[in-house]
Design a protein around this motif. Structure first.
Motif, PDB file in Angstrom:
ATOM      1  N   ALA A 220      -1.603  12.561  10.740  1.00  0.00           N
ATOM      2  CA  ALA A 220      -2.245  13.876  10.607  1.00  0.00           C
ATOM      3  C   ALA A 220      -2.958  14.038   9.271  1.00  0.00           C
ATOM      4  CB  ALA A 220      -1.195  14.984  10.769  1.00  0.00           C
ATOM      5  N   PRO A 222      -5.400  12.470   7.508  1.00  0.00           N
ATOM      6  CA  PRO A 222      -6.868  12.530   7.364  1.00  0.00           C
ATOM      7  C   PRO A 222      -7.431  13.896   7.752  1.00  0.00           C
ATOM      8  CG  PRO A 222      -6.228  10.448   8.366  1.00  0.00           C
ATOM      9  CD  PRO A 222      -4.983  11.292   8.303  1.00  0.00           C
ATOM     10  N   ARG A 223      -6.917  14.486   8.803  1.00  0.00           N
ATOM     11  CA  ARG A 223      -7.375  15.803   9.244  1.00  0.00           C
ATOM     12  C   ARG A 223      -6.963  16.884   8.234  1.00  0.00           C
ATOM     13  NH1 ARG A 223      -8.230  17.006  15.126  1.00  0.00           N
ATOM     14  NH2 ARG A 223      -8.362  19.281  15.408  1.00  0.00           N
ATOM     15  N   ALA A 226      -9.164  16.621   5.147  1.00  0.00           N
ATOM     16  CA  ALA A 226     -10.521  17.130   5.368  1.00  0.00           C
ATOM     17  C   ALA A 226     -10.601  18.615   5.049  1.00  0.00           C
ATOM     18  CB  ALA A 226     -10.941  16.878   6.818  1.00  0.00           C
ATOM     19  N   ARG A 252      -4.234   3.884   7.403  1.00  0.00           N
ATOM     20  CA  ARG A 252      -4.999   5.110   7.656  1.00  0.00           C
ATOM     21  C   ARG A 252      -5.778   5.587   6.436  1.00  0.00           C
ATOM     22  NH1 ARG A 252      -4.219   7.072  13.047  1.00  0.00           N
ATOM     23  NH2 ARG A 252      -3.277   5.224  14.003  1.00  0.00           N
ATOM     24  N   GLU A 336      -2.811  15.887  15.870  1.00  0.00           N
ATOM     25  CA  GLU A 336      -3.807  16.962  15.828  1.00  0.00           C
ATOM     26  C   GLU A 336      -3.125  18.332  15.748  1.00  0.00           C
ATOM     27  OE1 GLU A 336      -5.327  13.302  17.391  1.00  0.00           O
ATOM     28  OE2 GLU A 336      -3.738  14.585  18.198  1.00  0.00           O
ATOM     29  N   ALA A 339      -1.492  18.689  12.328  1.00  0.00           N
ATOM     30  CA  ALA A 339      -2.473  18.942  11.265  1.00  0.00           C
ATOM     31  C   ALA A 339      -2.994  20.366  11.319  1.00  0.00           C
ATOM     32  CB  ALA A 339      -3.626  17.947  11.386  1.00  0.00           C
ATOM     33  N   ASP A 340      -3.257  20.863  12.521  1.00  0.00           N
ATOM     34  CA  ASP A 340      -3.805  22.216  12.643  1.00  0.00           C
ATOM     35  C   ASP A 340      -2.835  23.265  12.091  1.00  0.00           C
ATOM     36  OD1 ASP A 340      -6.040  21.137  13.775  1.00  0.00           O
ATOM     37  OD2 ASP A 340      -5.562  21.728  15.838  1.00  0.00           O
ATOM     38  N   THR A 343      -2.517  22.809   8.146  1.00  0.00           N
ATOM     39  CA  THR A 343      -3.679  23.288   7.400  1.00  0.00           C
ATOM     40  C   THR A 343      -3.784  24.818   7.470  1.00  0.00           C
ATOM     41  OG1 THR A 343      -5.076  22.847   9.339  1.00  0.00           O
ATOM     42  CG2 THR A 343      -4.997  21.168   7.641  1.00  0.00           C
TER      43      THR A 343
END
Length: 380
Positions: A220, A222-223, A226, A252, A336, A339-340, A343
């Protein structure tokens, strides 16, 4: 005088969540009324000396079997019966129902009037296996109460029990020491020592094994980076999965944003929780349901420290989260989703504070050790 014999293969200095659960409960019983019969931590001089040093510090009597794995063999059962009689114990608490609860009939014949067997995550796996399922049923018939961590484990284990034994099940989860895990636990010092003072920190405290989902967190990253380029993942704990996790972080391209602390002494854990802005452990169920999270006390320790949590959906882990209030539950296999949620929390200080404060109140209301120890005393 009413005394309790605790029979367990899971007791410190052997590390682990079940071990901490039993020790914390034992410390809250009258030490004059407790005798512990447990295995030795590990073979060799170092293991024996560490075990002896730990036992000498305890306020109650600890008797060690010479083996490192206590099983319900005839010899171990005879010794448990001898301890029951020698110390005049009238109740028995099996620290893990499977398999030591198979000693129950012999201890009942020896004079035990109350027999309580506690279940964790692995008994939910036993309930799916034909032979183990039959043994669980026998343990249910031979004891007065089988305890469970939460609704997930109760529903699985109950299928292996008779209707009468299932009706006698009582919830007894581990608790949290809210005086040890609290928002001022020393996280700033850990951040300063690791050079993370001004960086958003996602912390994961757990043994490093595949079920816990540290690999999902790394995938997770990299996401997460970002959205939050300065974010860092602080992986606290040791275990056999560490080499694989380090390699994954390099593959990664996020190795510079992942820190591994290795094993941390228990006394330093509260400060390591406090070093995070968000706690995340996206655990997932493995091996067709045999490798499953029983509860996930780490989420409650994080909540007590004032952190919002992101939990995986394995087994009873959701029982340790008020979804949408103290944090969120995500699919443990989804980088995903993880990460969501992470973040969203890193980007919203007010949301982090609100969820952290709600988690702290929830621990104080429901998960304090003293409340749960009273429940155990009543069962015994």
């Amino acid at each position: 005088m009413h005394k309790t014999l605790i029979v367990t293969n899971d007791f410190p200095p052997r590390p682990g969540g079940i071990q901490a659960f039993l020790h914390n409960m034992a410390l809250r019983l009258d030490p004059e009324r407790v005798v512990v019969y447990a295995s030795t931590w590990k073979r060799g001089r170092e293991g024996v000396e560490a075990t002896a040093a730990f036992d000498a510090e305890q306020p109650f009597t600890v008797v060690r079997d010479s083996t490192t794995m206590l099983l319900p063999t005839p010899g171990a059962t005879r010794r448990a019966v001898a301890l029951l009689r020698e110390h005049g114990c009238t109740s028995v608490w099996f620290g893990a129902a499977a398999p030591l609860g198979l000693m129950a009939p012999a201890l009942r014949r020896a004079g035990a009037r109350r027999l309580v067997a506690t279940t964790h995550g692995h008994e939910a796996g036993w309930a799916q296996l034909p032979v183990a399922r039959q043994l669980l049923g026998r343990i249910g018939e031979a004891t007065d109460t089988i305890t469970y961590l939460g609704e997930y484990t109760r529903s699985r284990i109950a299928t292996a029990l008779s209707p009468e034994a299932a009706a006698r099940m009582v919830q007894l989860p581990p608790g949290v020491d809210e005086k040890t895990f609290h928002p001022g636990s020393g996280g700033d010092l850990v951040r300063a020592r690791l050079g993370l003072t001004d960086r958003p920190v996602v912390v994961c405290v757990s043994r490093l094994v595949p079920r816990k989902g540290q690999d999902t967190l790394i995938r997770a990253m990299p996401r997460i980076l970002a959205a939050e380029p300065e974010a860092v993942l602080l992986v606290v704990g040791g275990g056999p999965y560490e080499k694989d996790l380090r390699r994954l972080a390099h593959e990664r391209g996020v190795a510079a944003s992942v820190r591994f602390t290795g094993s941390v002494p228990w006394s330093d854990l509260p400060a390591h929780y406090g070093a995070g802005d968000v706690f995340a452990m996206p655990c997932r169920t493995r091996r067709g349901g045999l490798d499953v999270e029983g509860l996930g006390i780490v989420y409650l320790e994080a909540s007590a420290t004032g952190l919002p949590v992101v939990a995986g959906d394995s087994g009873g882990a959701p029982d340790a989260v008020l979804d949408g209030e103290t944090g969120w539950v995500v699919r443990g296999t989804s980088p995903e989703d993880t990460a969501d949620r992470v973040t969203a929390l890193l980007g919203d200080p007010a949301l982090r504070r609100r969820m952290g404060e709600r988690g702290r109140r929830w621990v104080e209301e429901k998960w304090r050790w003293d409340l749960l120890a009273e429940r155990l005393k009543e069962l015994l």
